[in-house]
Design an enzyme around this catalytic site. Structure first.
Site, PDB file in Angstrom:
ATOM      1  N   THR A 128       9.980  -7.681   6.733  1.00 53.78           N
ATOM      2  CA  THR A 128       8.618  -8.114   7.060  1.00 53.78           C
ATOM      3  C   THR A 128       8.016  -8.995   5.975  1.00 53.78           C
ATOM      4  O   THR A 128       7.066  -9.720   6.216  1.00 53.78           O
ATOM      5  CB  THR A 128       7.713  -6.890   7.268  1.00 53.78           C
ATOM      6  OG1 THR A 128       7.746  -6.081   6.082  1.00 53.78           O
ATOM      7  CG2 THR A 128       8.203  -6.059   8.447  1.00 53.78           C
ATOM      8  N   GLU A 155      11.487  27.838  -0.167  1.00 49.99           N
ATOM      9  CA  GLU A 155      12.845  28.277   0.154  1.00 49.99           C
ATOM     10  C   GLU A 155      13.681  27.119   0.689  1.00 49.99           C
ATOM     11  O   GLU A 155      14.873  27.014   0.399  1.00 49.99           O
ATOM     12  CB  GLU A 155      12.799  29.409   1.175  1.00 49.99           C
ATOM     13  CG  GLU A 155      14.136  30.090   1.380  1.00 49.99           C
ATOM     14  CD  GLU A 155      14.045  31.254   2.349  1.00 49.99           C
ATOM     15  OE1 GLU A 155      15.088  31.833   2.664  1.00 49.99           O
ATOM     16  OE2 GLU A 155      12.915  31.572   2.787  1.00 49.99           O
ATOM     17  N   THR A 181       0.831  -1.213   0.000  1.00 49.68           N
ATOM     18  CA  THR A 181       0.000   0.000   0.000  1.00 49.68           C
ATOM     19  C   THR A 181       0.860   1.254   0.000  1.00 49.68           C
ATOM     20  O   THR A 181       0.644   2.174  -0.796  1.00 49.68           O
ATOM     21  CB  THR A 181      -0.930   0.001   1.218  1.00 49.68           C
ATOM     22  OG1 THR A 181      -1.774  -1.156   1.177  1.00 49.68           O
ATOM     23  CG2 THR A 181      -1.793   1.247   1.227  1.00 49.68           C
ATOM     24  N   ASN A 189      13.839   2.231   9.621  1.00 52.00           N
ATOM     25  CA  ASN A 189      13.409   1.514  10.819  1.00 52.00           C
ATOM     26  C   ASN A 189      14.576   1.114  11.704  1.00 52.00           C
ATOM     27  O   ASN A 189      14.516   1.210  12.934  1.00 52.00           O
ATOM     28  CB  ASN A 189      12.614   0.269  10.420  1.00 52.00           C
ATOM     29  CG  ASN A 189      11.149   0.581  10.153  1.00 52.00           C
ATOM     30  OD1 ASN A 189      10.613   1.522  10.722  1.00 52.00           O
ATOM     31  ND2 ASN A 189      10.516  -0.179   9.282  1.00 52.00           N
ATOM     32  N   ASN A 200       6.917   5.699  16.270  1.00 52.68           N
ATOM     33  CA  ASN A 200       6.034   6.749  15.748  1.00 52.68           C
ATOM     34  C   ASN A 200       6.224   8.070  16.487  1.00 52.68           C
ATOM     35  O   ASN A 200       6.115   9.146  15.898  1.00 52.68           O
ATOM     36  CB  ASN A 200       4.573   6.305  15.844  1.00 52.68           C
ATOM     37  CG  ASN A 200       4.192   5.374  14.712  1.00 52.68           C
ATOM     38  OD1 ASN A 200       4.877   5.304  13.695  1.00 52.68           O
ATOM     39  ND2 ASN A 200       3.107   4.649  14.878  1.00 52.68           N
TER      40      ASN A 200
END
Length: 391
Positions: free
Chosen positions: A112, A187, A78, A139, A161
């Site tokens: 994974t 900028e 995804t 990760n 997170n």
């Protein structure tokens, strides 16, 4: 946005549900099964119109669109497939608006899914053309920071997170908290990106200390600047970093807390004089910094401890090319040489040539970084071409 409803349902029922607008939480009915082609060609195409309509509603309500911030992982189906499709749509309808990507790259040690090298290579291929600045978040580096700096024995997704959220907040502070040294996204792109494809940034912060170690945390501007230049404080893993050979094309340091402009300038001069960083010779690269006297807010759930002075660095450094060469290209070559799992991608509408094109572009990106290091400065501006014209 997600192709399957579980994550969106969790957000709608989670502790932050009261600040979310459910109209802009979009989900499909089935996931991409860790397959870039499903996310880009088949399942993703079924909901891209819904995504485009929601984006149009948001932008129509804006007085001025400063830019788009896109966060996704490019190791899964995804994040890589649908993420590439959304980036393509943004480029189509908002070509001149900066697109800033926050990409989670998979760990080089733990995978994974077996087809991760395919997804990363294909996802990275779209980043080259459809993002203006890409913040590389890895990760493995986030895990190391949690374990070695914050003393979390077994970090979970929430710990990672929270670190990524800090980086989001730092990057967007010039948009939210205006100071006289603030720069906008246009900028920022002009200061950090010397060539269109050389836009993959190394990020880090300092000091990174747990709440138990706050007393011994570095507190001078020189010390926190030094912390920013240590690879152990970066959000991308670079264990073989050499501060002399790995050169910077641009550096932006953002200070929070009681830091004056003079202190920031002296800290940058100190870093250069003491070999903490080396800049390329052929470009008038300099340090750029932002100041904000508001200290970083520490929430109760945060793993980090509060500090009076903190700094965050965004750097365009040539060492990032080794991640592309060793962790993406090498792993892809091993898998693709056996044609393993390729049929799952071809069955979803991809063509074999797209693998080869993506691999070729990645190799060209690595060579571009090598060319940057090999360029020698020259003062001779009087050379002529075959027609006798100066160049």
């Amino acid at each position: 946005i997600d192709l399957e409803p579980n994550v969106i349902d969790e957000a709608k029922n989670g502790p932050l549900k009261t600040i979310l607008n459910f109209e802009y939480l979009l989900c499909g009915k089935e996931d991409a099964a860790n397959n870039f082609a499903r996310g880009y060609y088949t399942i993703g195409r079924q909901m891209i119109d819904k995504v485009s309509d929601s984006l149009r509603k948001l932008t129509d309500n804006c007085d001025h669109i400063m830019g788009f911030l896109i966060a996704h992982s490019i190791g899964g189906g995804t994040g890589s497939g649908l993420g590439a499709l959304i980036l393509e749509q943004l480029q189509k309808y908002y070509k001149r608006v900066p697109k800033i990507g926050f990409e989670i790259y998979p760990s080089p040690i733990v995978s994974t899914c077996v087809v991760e090298p395919y997804n990363v290579l294909l996802g990275n291929h779209w980043l080259l053309d459809y993002t203006n600045i890409t913040f590389v978040l890895e990760n493995a580096a986030l895990y190391d920071i949690c374990q070695k700096k914050l003393h979390i024995v077994k970090p979970d997704i929430n710990n990672l997170n929270r670190l990524v959220a800090k980086m989001f907040s730092w990057m967007a502070q010039s948009c939210r908290l205006y100071q006289y040294t603030s720069i906008d996204l246009d900028e920022m792109q002009a200061k950090l990106v010397p060539f269109p494809q050389i836009h993959f940034m190394t990020t880090g912060m300092g000091p990174i200390v747990s709440k138990a170690d706050v007393i011994t945390a570095p507190n001078t501007v020189e010390d926190i600047t030094d912390e920013c230049f240590k690879p152990s404080n970066w959000f991308v893993q670079c264990t073989d970093f050499d501060p002399i050979k790995d050169k910077y094309m641009a550096i932006l340091t953002q200070y929070r807390g009681n830091v004056t402009s003079k202190q920031a300038h002296l800290a940058h001069s100190w870093a250069r004089q003491n070999g903490k960083c080396s800049l390329i010779e052929w470009c008038p690269t300099g340090f750029r910094y932002e100041l904000d006297d508001t200290p970083v807010t520490i929430l109760e759930a945060d793993d980090m401890g509060p500090c009076d002075k903190t700094a965050f660095i965004i750097a365009n450094n040539t060492s990032i090319s080794r991640m592309f060469a060793k962790r993406i290209a090498q792993k892809f070559d091993y898998l693709y040489s056996q044609q393993a799992f390729v049929h799952w991608y071809l069955g979803e509408g991809m063509e074999q040539e797209q693998f080869l094109n993506a691999r070729g572009d990645l190799g060209m990106l690595v060579r571009d970084y090598a060319d940057i290091l090999s360029e020698e400065p020259t003062d001779d501006l009087s050379e002529k071409d075959e027609d006798g014209d100066y160049w």
